[in-house]
Motif scaffolding. Structure first.
Motif, short mmCIF file in Angstrom:
data_model
loop_
_atom_site.label_atom_id
_atom_site.label_comp_id
_atom_site.label_asym_id
_atom_site.label_seq_id
_atom_site.Cartn_x
_atom_site.Cartn_y
_atom_site.Cartn_z
N ASP A 124 36.15 57.11 48.68
CA ASP A 124 35.12 56.77 47.71
C ASP A 124 35.52 55.61 46.81
N ILE A 125 36.57 54.90 47.16
CA ILE A 125 37.04 53.77 46.36
C ILE A 125 36.68 52.47 47.08
N ASP A 126 35.90 51.64 46.40
CA ASP A 126 35.60 50.30 46.92
C ASP A 126 36.66 49.35 46.38
N VAL A 127 37.13 48.46 47.24
CA VAL A 127 38.14 47.48 46.84
C VAL A 127 37.52 46.09 46.93
N LEU A 128 37.52 45.39 45.80
CA LEU A 128 36.89 44.08 45.70
C LEU A 128 37.90 43.04 45.23
N PRO B 137 39.59 49.36 26.46
CA PRO B 137 38.22 49.47 25.94
C PRO B 137 37.28 48.45 26.56
N PHE B 138 37.86 47.35 27.07
CA PHE B 138 37.04 46.26 27.63
C PHE B 138 37.92 45.42 28.56
N ALA B 139 37.32 44.94 29.64
CA ALA B 139 37.97 43.98 30.53
C ALA B 139 36.89 43.30 31.34
N GLY B 140 37.05 42.00 31.59
CA GLY B 140 36.00 41.26 32.26
C GLY B 140 35.93 41.48 33.75
N HIS B 141 37.09 41.48 34.41
CA HIS B 141 37.08 41.52 35.88
C HIS B 141 36.53 42.83 36.43
N PRO B 142 36.79 44.00 35.82
CA PRO B 142 36.18 45.23 36.34
C PRO B 142 34.66 45.27 36.17
N LEU B 143 34.16 44.71 35.07
CA LEU B 143 32.72 44.75 34.81
C LEU B 143 31.97 43.79 35.73
N VAL B 144 32.53 42.59 35.94
CA VAL B 144 31.91 41.66 36.89
C VAL B 144 31.90 42.27 38.29
N GLY B 145 33.03 42.85 38.70
CA GLY B 145 33.10 43.44 40.03
C GLY B 145 32.15 44.61 40.22
N LEU B 146 32.09 45.50 39.24
CA LEU B 146 31.19 46.65 39.34
C LEU B 146 29.74 46.21 39.36
N ALA B 147 29.37 45.25 38.51
CA ALA B 147 27.99 44.76 38.49
C ALA B 147 27.61 44.18 39.85
N TRP B 148 28.52 43.40 40.43
CA TRP B 148 28.26 42.82 41.76
C TRP B 148 28.06 43.91 42.80
N LEU B 149 28.92 44.93 42.78
CA LEU B 149 28.83 46.01 43.76
C LEU B 149 27.51 46.77 43.64
N LEU B 150 27.12 47.09 42.42
CA LEU B 150 25.86 47.82 42.23
C LEU B 150 24.67 46.99 42.72
N ARG C 43 32.51 34.75 41.30
CA ARG C 43 32.15 35.26 42.61
C ARG C 43 32.97 36.49 42.95
N VAL C 44 32.38 37.37 43.74
CA VAL C 44 33.05 38.61 44.14
C VAL C 44 32.95 38.75 45.65
N ARG C 45 34.00 39.24 46.26
CA ARG C 45 34.02 39.53 47.69
C ARG C 45 34.63 40.91 47.91
N ARG C 46 34.23 41.56 48.97
CA ARG C 46 34.93 42.78 49.37
C ARG C 46 36.31 42.41 49.89
#
Length: 225
Positions: free
Chosen positions: A7-11, A73-86, A219-222
């Motif tokens: 259940d873990i996506d790697v981006l 409390p905050f980080a940019g790369h996880p939020l960009v990646g999650l938004a792209w995945l959703l 940009r995000v890639r799998r």
């Protein structure tokens, strides 16, 4: 490894225009499957990525972010990646909610953007160097303690920066490939939009918004083995 592996996506987040670079991110789509903070910390340490993000409430966009050694409390790369995945899953979010506050999300062609505030960025120091060559020559990590974002102008009139990031927390992350929060902080300090070339091929774009927030995008890639 944990039974959550399936259940873990790697981006890879903040890839260059050619798809190179990008900071590896683990995404746990169903954070409710691992509610205990200690278990999340253990999983993030086991995975060893710069960050692992847990989506706790898909409807509200509530998230929890962990490095291999600390909760953020905050980080940019996880939020960009999650938004792209959703968005890739057909559920593009308008807002994500890490502990620091409400983060607006936007999309432009192959770029995913999130907006936050410089005061949300966990403590870290930026350090200007005289040249790109000087930044590239730094050992990993440089001597000293505390989070360091070393940078130099690559093309100042165009707003292009060369940067490297060193968490220096004593965990497995010696150098961060691409760092959205540090890019946000540097943008705030310089007072202008930036095109940041970080790590081995990553690109982070930033903008200053009228409401005082700073947008970071990329940009995000799998990630494929």
């Amino acid at each position: 490894m944990t039974e959550l592996d399936a259940d873990i996506d790697v981006l890879r987040v903040f890839c260059g225009p050619d798809g190179a670079g990008g900071n590896v991110l683990g995404v746990v789509r169903d954070g409710t499957a691992l509610p205990d903070v200690a278990d999340r910390a253990a999983l993030a340490a086991e995975l060893g990525y710069s960050e692992t993000v847990f989506l706790d409430d898909a409807a509200r966009g509530t998230v929890d972010i962990h490095t291999p050694s600390v909760q953020l409390p905050f980080a940019g790369h996880p939020l960009v990646g999650l938004a792209w995945l959703l968005r890739a899953l057909g559920r593009p979010p308008r807002t994500l909610r890490p502990p620091a506050g409400e983060v607006a999300v936007g999309f432009e062609e192959d770029l995913t953007w999130v907006r936050g505030r410089a005061e949300w960025v966990p403590e870290r120091r930026t350090e200007r160097h005289a040249s790109v060559a000087e930044v590239d020559a730094l050992p990993a990590p440089p001597p000293g303690e505390g989070w360091l974002y070393a940078w130099a102008w690559q093309d100042e009139p165009a707003g292009v920066v060369r940067a490297r990031a060193f968490p220096r927390r004593g965990d497995t992350i010696v150098e961060d490939e691409a760092t959205g929060a540090a890019a946000m902080l540097l943008t705030h300090q310089l007072g202008r939009p930036l095109d940041i070339r970080q790590g081995t091929g990553s690109q982070i774009l930033t903008r200053i918004c009228p409401d005082g927030t700073i947008a970071v995008g990329g940009r995000v890639r799998r990630d494929t083995p």
